[in-house]
Design a protein around this motif. Structure first.
Motif, PDB file in Angstrom:
ATOM      1  N   SER A   1       0.794  -1.320   0.161  1.00  0.00           N
ATOM      2  CA  SER A   1      -0.253  -0.027   0.008  1.00  0.00           C
ATOM      3  C   SER A   1       0.829   1.282   0.211  1.00  0.00           C
ATOM      4  CB  SER A   1      -0.958   0.112   1.115  1.00  0.00           C
ATOM      5  OG  SER A   1       0.175   0.805   1.852  1.00  0.00           O
ATOM      6  N   GLU A   2       0.101   2.245  -0.276  1.00  0.00           N
ATOM      7  CA  GLU A   2       0.680   3.526  -0.407  1.00  0.00           C
ATOM      8  C   GLU A   2       1.918   4.150   1.335  1.00  0.00           C
ATOM      9  OE1 GLU A   2       1.867   5.160  -3.017  1.00  0.00           O
ATOM     10  OE2 GLU A   2       1.012   5.252  -4.533  1.00  0.00           O
ATOM     11  N   GLY A   3       0.789   3.333   2.270  1.00  0.00           N
ATOM     12  CA  GLY A   3       1.619   3.747   3.102  1.00  0.00           C
ATOM     13  C   GLY A   3       2.700   2.755   3.924  1.00  0.00           C
ATOM     14  N   ALA A   4       2.395   1.826   3.975  1.00  0.00           N
ATOM     15  CA  ALA A   4       3.392   1.090   3.607  1.00  0.00           C
ATOM     16  C   ALA A   4       4.477   0.613   3.177  1.00  0.00           C
ATOM     17  CB  ALA A   4       2.776  -0.549   3.595  1.00  0.00           C
ATOM     18  N   SER A   5       4.526   1.338   1.647  1.00  0.00           N
ATOM     19  CA  SER A   5       5.853   1.192   1.347  1.00  0.00           C
ATOM     20  C   SER A   5       6.833   2.611   0.904  1.00  0.00           C
ATOM     21  CB  SER A   5       5.669   1.623  -0.596  1.00  0.00           C
ATOM     22  OG  SER A   5       4.676   2.515  -0.708  1.00  0.00           O
ATOM     23  N   GLY A   6       5.377   3.648   1.458  1.00  0.00           N
ATOM     24  CA  GLY A   6       6.457   4.868   1.819  1.00  0.00           C
ATOM     25  C   GLY A   6       6.695   4.809   3.241  1.00  0.00           C
ATOM     26  N   SER A   7       6.620   4.338   4.468  1.00  0.00           N
ATOM     27  CA  SER A   7       7.342   4.018   5.898  1.00  0.00           C
ATOM     28  C   SER A   7       8.119   3.159   5.508  1.00  0.00           C
ATOM     29  CB  SER A   7       6.017   3.529   6.403  1.00  0.00           C
ATOM     30  OG  SER A   7       6.357   3.555   7.909  1.00  0.00           O
ATOM     31  N   LEU A   8       8.368   2.689   4.318  1.00  0.00           N
ATOM     32  CA  LEU A   8      10.003   1.239   4.283  1.00  0.00           C
ATOM     33  C   LEU A   8      10.836   1.941   3.544  1.00  0.00           C
ATOM     34  CD1 LEU A   8      10.997  -1.549   3.819  1.00  0.00           C
ATOM     35  CD2 LEU A   8      10.176  -2.194   2.341  1.00  0.00           C
ATOM     36  N   VAL A   9      10.521   2.883   3.012  1.00  0.00           N
ATOM     37  CA  VAL A   9      10.977   3.700   2.243  1.00  0.00           C
ATOM     38  C   VAL A   9      11.802   4.985   2.844  1.00  0.00           C
ATOM     39  CG1 VAL A   9      11.961   6.034   0.613  1.00  0.00           C
ATOM     40  CG2 VAL A   9      10.743   3.286   0.063  1.00  0.00           C
ATOM     41  N   SER A  10      10.807   5.330   3.993  1.00  0.00           N
ATOM     42  CA  SER A  10      11.112   6.600   4.988  1.00  0.00           C
ATOM     43  C   SER A  10      12.716   5.389   6.179  1.00  0.00           C
ATOM     44  CB  SER A  10      10.025   6.980   5.580  1.00  0.00           C
ATOM     45  OG  SER A  10       9.310   8.154   4.724  1.00  0.00           O
ATOM     46  N   TRP A  11      11.645   4.696   6.821  1.00  0.00           N
ATOM     47  CA  TRP A  11      12.616   3.574   7.477  1.00  0.00           C
ATOM     48  C   TRP A  11      13.763   4.294   7.191  1.00  0.00           C
ATOM     49  CZ3 TRP A  11      14.760  -1.123   7.569  1.00  0.00           C
ATOM     50  CH2 TRP A  11      15.018  -1.255   8.956  1.00  0.00           C
ATOM     51  N   ILE A  12      13.931   3.302   5.810  1.00  0.00           N
ATOM     52  CA  ILE A  12      15.673   2.820   5.226  1.00  0.00           C
ATOM     53  C   ILE A  12      16.777   4.655   5.362  1.00  0.00           C
ATOM     54  CG2 ILE A  12      16.938   1.958   3.101  1.00  0.00           C
ATOM     55  CD1 ILE A  12      13.965   0.472   2.650  1.00  0.00           C
ATOM     56  N   SER A  13      16.166   5.356   4.922  1.00  0.00           N
ATOM     57  CA  SER A  13      16.493   6.152   4.624  1.00  0.00           C
ATOM     58  C   SER A  13      17.113   7.194   6.526  1.00  0.00           C
ATOM     59  CB  SER A  13      15.558   7.838   4.244  1.00  0.00           C
ATOM     60  OG  SER A  13      14.596   8.098   4.533  1.00  0.00           O
ATOM     61  N   LYS A  14      16.223   7.319   7.072  1.00  0.00           N
ATOM     62  CA  LYS A  14      16.548   7.775   8.350  1.00  0.00           C
ATOM     63  C   LYS A  14      17.284   6.660   8.997  1.00  0.00           C
ATOM     64  CE  LYS A  14      12.148  10.607   9.356  1.00  0.00           C
ATOM     65  NZ  LYS A  14      11.037  10.296   9.894  1.00  0.00           N
ATOM     66  N   THR A  15      17.060   5.742   9.016  1.00  0.00           N
ATOM     67  CA  THR A  15      17.847   4.315   9.607  1.00  0.00           C
ATOM     68  C   THR A  15      19.711   4.300   8.722  1.00  0.00           C
ATOM     69  OG1 THR A  15      16.019   3.139  10.420  1.00  0.00           O
ATOM     70  CG2 THR A  15      18.091   1.882  10.988  1.00  0.00           C
ATOM     71  N   PHE A  16      19.388   4.248   7.779  1.00  0.00           N
ATOM     72  CA  PHE A  16      21.061   4.121   7.099  1.00  0.00           C
ATOM     73  C   PHE A  16      21.262   5.283   6.870  1.00  0.00           C
ATOM     74  CE2 PHE A  16      18.291  -0.067   7.306  1.00  0.00           C
ATOM     75  CZ  PHE A  16      19.145  -1.387   8.395  1.00  0.00           C
ATOM     76  N   ASP A  17      22.080   5.403   6.858  1.00  0.00           N
ATOM     77  CA  ASP A  17      22.679   7.525   6.436  1.00  0.00           C
ATOM     78  C   ASP A  17      23.355   7.394   5.497  1.00  0.00           C
ATOM     79  OD1 ASP A  17      21.654   8.365   8.587  1.00  0.00           O
ATOM     80  OD2 ASP A  17      23.617   8.579   9.477  1.00  0.00           O
ATOM     81  N   LYS A  18      24.008   5.961   4.835  1.00  0.00           N
ATOM     82  CA  LYS A  18      24.512   5.761   4.395  1.00  0.00           C
ATOM     83  C   LYS A  18      24.418   5.267   2.964  1.00  0.00           C
ATOM     84  CE  LYS A  18      29.436   6.583   6.299  1.00  0.00           C
ATOM     85  NZ  LYS A  18      30.236   6.588   6.847  1.00  0.00           N
ATOM     86  N   SER A  19      23.330   5.304   2.169  1.00  0.00           N
ATOM     87  CA  SER A  19      21.975   3.905   1.492  1.00  0.00           C
ATOM     88  C   SER A  19      21.812   4.026   0.200  1.00  0.00           C
ATOM     89  CB  SER A  19      20.569   4.102   2.363  1.00  0.00           C
ATOM     90  OG  SER A  19      20.173   4.809   1.953  1.00  0.00           O
ATOM     91  N   VAL A  20      22.064   3.574  -0.743  1.00  0.00           N
ATOM     92  CA  VAL A  20      21.180   3.907  -2.161  1.00  0.00           C
ATOM     93  C   VAL A  20      20.685   2.756  -2.821  1.00  0.00           C
ATOM     94  CG1 VAL A  20      22.248   3.689  -4.342  1.00  0.00           C
ATOM     95  CG2 VAL A  20      23.885   4.064  -2.266  1.00  0.00           C
ATOM     96  N   PHE A  21      18.977   3.016  -2.829  1.00  0.00           N
ATOM     97  CA  PHE A  21      18.036   2.509  -3.300  1.00  0.00           C
ATOM     98  C   PHE A  21      17.948   2.186  -4.343  1.00  0.00           C
ATOM     99  CE2 PHE A  21      13.712   1.047  -2.667  1.00  0.00           C
ATOM    100  CZ  PHE A  21      12.990   0.688  -1.634  1.00  0.00           C
ATOM    101  N   VAL A  22      17.780   0.650  -4.691  1.00  0.00           N
ATOM    102  CA  VAL A  22      17.639  -0.036  -6.486  1.00  0.00           C
ATOM    103  C   VAL A  22      16.032   0.002  -6.942  1.00  0.00           C
ATOM    104  CG1 VAL A  22      18.322  -1.171  -8.911  1.00  0.00           C
ATOM    105  CG2 VAL A  22      19.980   0.408  -6.470  1.00  0.00           C
ATOM    106  N   ASN A  23      15.766   0.753  -7.096  1.00  0.00           N
ATOM    107  CA  ASN A  23      13.926  -0.085  -7.558  1.00  0.00           C
ATOM    108  C   ASN A  23      13.570  -0.366  -8.729  1.00  0.00           C
ATOM    109  OD1 ASN A  23      11.912  -0.837  -6.531  1.00  0.00           O
ATOM    110  ND2 ASN A  23      10.517   1.960  -7.008  1.00  0.00           N
ATOM    111  N   TYR A  24      12.980  -0.989  -9.408  1.00  0.00           N
ATOM    112  CA  TYR A  24      12.906  -2.005 -10.561  1.00  0.00           C
ATOM    113  C   TYR A  24      11.409  -2.054 -10.754  1.00  0.00           C
ATOM    114  CZ  TYR A  24      12.222  -4.800 -14.245  1.00  0.00           C
ATOM    115  OH  TYR A  24      11.146  -5.488 -15.610  1.00  0.00           O
TER     116      TYR A  24
END
Length: 864
Positions: free
Chosen positions: A262-285
């Motif tokens: 869902s929009e909420g679940a996917s947005g929450s997951l992306v936000s958590w990754i960006s906040k938790t891991f300062d040096k992160s790269v996200f590859v989305n296909y």
């Protein structure tokens, strides 16, 4: 941002949706398997995940059939090329981005982390390890059903067991934990479960009551025949360090995962990754443009499977995908569609490349095209040890210092095929001075497919071979020559050759017999090509080492003291006229004590049997390869190639000796068979009516195509019937001129190619005009104020008529005489003013083209 609930019961509707999502994973695995089996890319690990074993090697392998279990190898159907290409591009793109991430992380073996969301049956871990790439940890998370199936498959194949795996406690039906590879069953819709699984310090506990749960404690070690442990299974779950470290760089890979949340679940997951891991790269296909007709059909097909796409707002286009990440903590984002990636990859290897005309990367282009294939990589330089000079063929010795410009120029001249490329740079590669090796590094460019310019660097090695120059050879042999001639053993020569001045007799014979014989032959009735060869030999002094020359009916015999001298003349003749040669040797003696063999060497050189102004019939295949020119052609000139001209179209073509002997042709008639015609009228062909067709070869700019009406000179005044023909001599002819031509209507032609033309019904002209006649031949000869030298006195009387025609050709063709030395004749017309006062139209050679003949007077001591 609100956190997701800690635990949400899974409803039956969500369970069915999960099974539908799992079915898409099975379909993706089958599609990848199809691409691998058809050779689109190499993945030797995927068939292992999709293959069933006859005997399981781990208790998990005995799990009952569960939804999401991959089919066995051979069951996946063959997919369409579009699907195969799409999955190759998907796998290759993710792999390239992963490798780029690992190369950007310092010390990736201890710092690089990879998190794969919804990995399914992905084999990224094994593919990276097969390439020798290092990373600290790769973590895969997916639904429990997929994790159960994948762990079971891994346990069946020892090739898939990750290094350092504790096979007793590190792999269960819910997870796999190893030093560098983890597989966890996590519901991505529950952020707290994600956080606990990825950052917790313990392995996930078994899910009590799970329908596919299998406790390892209930199964003993079948390999060691040990009974099951008595301790409860929960005690076997030993603590593990957290799978991921928030302080280290992280690469997150998501392939068609966020779209099912869902929009909420996917947005929450992306936000958590960006906040938790300062040096992160996200590859989305994932898919975009779902409102297009294709996207609507895709959604309907997935809905029929019970699989609904939920995050549609972020999948509208590329901009919405970028906004999804930039609005949730990522500092920057870039997005490409697969068409753009497809067009930016090299077709052969898939390497990302900048746009270029060939649409291929440089390594692939070099692997398929070698622009230096026509250039030899080895050569030989002749060097005289006595005077330290190098041979500059054919017979010039030059002084060159090591690594000098002169030596570099000499090396480049010895390389054939350099005219096919553009030389960019040339330099020496250092070698030991005593190694007898000279290495030259060359950089060349050439235009290849699509207009791309390919540059290639290669090294050519020259071997320095010792060869004594003529001056040093004479000094060592104490060969002090005088103007005397000694005929070797059994060589009979005309008496006229035995007397004369040193400048007239070209040969000097030492007191030893000839051991090498060179025969030159041209089997024609008029040897004008032989006369041309004679003048070229005289101009370049290629005969200076000849012991003697003996004229034969069809050519000349050259006698030499050793093999190398004869071979040099063979090479010279091959470079001057089209010919082919054969070599043989005969043993004449053998010294058993010193093991020395004495041989007599023989060369036979056969010159092509056609001469200037001959009319020939070309084979059909050869005529087509020469720009589809007519089979009936006139030999315009014979130099190092045979220059042909079509008398009806003025199309020209050059035939090399290789092509000639592959498709031979001969003269239709002897020179004496040409008839004399009188020109009645000449009309140049208008430019618009000049013949032109696709694929036509080059046409001569020196000749003018014209329609000509002629009458046989023998019938002039008797018959009024004129003969029409088209000729290339329009610039020379005018009414009243005399011209030589071949009367095909009244000539018996014995030629196989010509007979085939007649049988096929091709249009054959009645007359082919060859050359214009300029007045009386005897008068023209008397007015000739120039001459050419002969090899020896007494040869003027040999085939005098053909030699006179050769001199006429020199007068009429300025280009033909450019390579011949022409001398003033003191025995010609004494009064040079006759040339200006004579109104008769004879082709003449200007005084500027003539050379003063060198005359050596008698020695005052009485010797000649």
């Amino acid at each position: 941002m609100e956190s997701a609930p800690l635990h949400t019961p899974v409803s039956s509707v969500e369970k069915l949706s999960d099974l539908a999502v799992i079915s898409t994973n099975d379909e993706a695995a089958n599609s990848k398997f199809s691409a691998v089996m058809l050779g689109y890319y190499d993945d030797s690990f995927l068939p292992l995940l999709l293959r069933r074993c006859a005997k399981p090697s781990h208790p998990i392998a005995t799990s009952p059939s569960i939804p999401g279990t991959p089919p066995s190898a051979g069951e996946p159907s063959r997919k369409t090329p579009e699907i195969n290409r799409g999955h190759w591009l998907r796998v290759h793109s993710v792999e390239q981005l992963t490798e780029a991430f690992l190369s950007s992380v310092p010390d990736p073996e201890h710092n690089a982390q990879i998190l794969s969301l919804g990995a399914g049956y992905d084999t990224l871990f094994w593919r990276l390890k097969a390439k020798g790439l290092c990373f600290k940890k790769l973590v895969e998370v997916d639904l429990p059903e997929v994790v159960v199936s994948k762990c079971a498959r891994i346990s069946q194949h020892p090739q898939l067991i990750p290094p350092g795996l504790d096979q007793e406690h590190g792999i269960t039906d819910r997870y796999l934990r190893s030093p560098h590879y983890d597989i966890l069953s996590v519901d991505l819709r529950k952020r707290s479960e994600v956080e606990t699984a990825l950052l917790g310090s313990h392995a996930p506990s078994p899910l009590v009551g799970h329908p596919y749960r299998r406790r390892l404690s209930s199964v003993g070690d079948e390999r060691n025949n040990t009974p099951p442990p008595s301790a409860p299974s929960d005690q076997l779950l030993t603590p593990y360090p957290p799978p991921l470290d928030p302080s280290l760089p992280l690469l997150v890979i998501s392939e068609c995962v966020l779209i099912y949340l869902s929009e909420g679940a996917s947005g929450s997951l992306v936000s958590w990754i960006s906040k938790t891991f300062d040096k992160s790269v996200f590859v989305n296909y994932e898919m975009i443009r779902l409102s297009s007709p294709f996207g609507i059909q895709l959604r309907e097909n997935l809905s029929s499977w019970g699989c609904e796409l939920q995050s549609l707002t972020s999948a509208v286009d590329l901009e919405s995908q970028i906004e999804r990440f930039t609005s949730r903590g990522f500092t920057s984002a870039r997005a490409w569609d697969m068409n753009t990636i497809w067009n930016s990859l090299s077709p052969a290897c898939g390497t990302p490349i900048p746009p270029n005309p060939a649409n291929t990367c440089v390594p692939c282009l070099r692997s398929r095209i070698d622009i230096t294939e026509a250039i030899p990589k080895q050569g030989t330089l002749q060097w005289c040890k006595g005077c330290e000079r190098y041979l500059n063929p054919p017979n010039q010795w030059v002084q060159c210092a090591l690594e000098s410009k002169e030596l570099l120029s000499l090396c480049l001249k010895r390389l054939k095929g350099m005219n096919t490329v553009r030389l960019v740079d040339a330099s020496f590669v250092w070698t030991e001075p005593h190694s007898k090796r000279i290495k030259v590094k060359l950089s060349v460019q050439k235009e290849v497919q699509g207009g791309a310019i390919l540059q290639q660097v290669f090294v050519v090695e020259f071997i320095v071979a010792n060869q004594m120059c003529e001056a040093c050879h004479r000094t060592e042999a104490k060969d002090f020559w005088k103007a005397v001639v000694q005929v070797p053993g059994n060589v009979a020569m005309p008496q006229a050759w035995l007397t004369g001045r040193e400048g007239d007799i070209f040969f000097k014979i030492p007191s030893r017999p000839a051991t090498a014989l060179l025969t030159v032959r041209q089997k024609v009735d008029h040897r004008k090509t032989m006369f041309y060869l004679e003048q070229m030999i005289l101009k370049h002094n290629a005969h200076e080492n000849t012991l003697g020359i003996k004229p034969k009916h069809e050519g000349l015999d050259f006698f030499y003291a050793n093999e190398n001298q004869a071979r040099k003349l063979v090479d010279f003749i091959s470079a001057v006229v089209p010919c082919r040669s054969q070599h043989s040797k005969k043993q004449i003696s053998h010294d058993a004590h010193s093991n020395i063999f004495n041989y007599k060497f023989s060369w036979s050189v056969d010159i092509v049997p056609v001469c200037k102004n001959d009319i020939v019939t070309l084979p059909v295949k050869l005529a087509r390869s020469l720009g589809s020119m007519s089979q009936l052609a006139v030999v315009h000139r014979v130099g190092n190639t045979i220059r042909l001209i079509d008398p009806r179209t003025a199309q020209v073509a050059d035939v090399t000796h290789v092509v000639y002997y592959r498709h031979p042709f001969h003269s239709l008639a002897a020179a004496k068979s040409l008839a004399e015609f009188t020109v009645m009228d000449v009309e140049p062909v208008p430019f618009k009516e000049l013949p032109s067709f696709p694929g036509q070869g080059a046409t001569s700019e020196r000749h003018v195509l014209a329609d000509c009406w002629v009458v046989r000179s023998s019938e002039l005044g008797i018959s009024s019937n004129t003969i029409h023909c088209r000729t290339h001599l329009g610039a020379l002819l005018k009414p009243g001129d005399l011209v030589l031509g071949l009367d095909l209507a009244n000539t018996n032609v014995n030629d196989q190619n010509f007979e085939k033309m007649v049988a096929s019904g091709m249009d054959i002209p009645e007359v082919i005009l060859v050359r214009k006649i300029y007045g009386d031949k005897a008068r023209r000869k008397r007015k000739r104020q120039w001459k050419v030298k002969r090899m020896a006195e007494g040869m003027e009387d040999i085939d005098e008529g053909a030699f006179t025609e050769f001199l006429d050709d020199l007068e009429e063709d300025p280009e033909y005489r450019t390579g011949i030395n022409i001398y003033k004749d003191p025995k010609g017309a004494a009064d040079l003013e006759v040339e200006a006062s004579d109104n008769e139209e004879f082709p003449r050679i200007s005084l500027q083209e003539m050379m003063d003949d060198l005359t050596l007077e008698d020695d005052p001591m009485g010797e000649k």
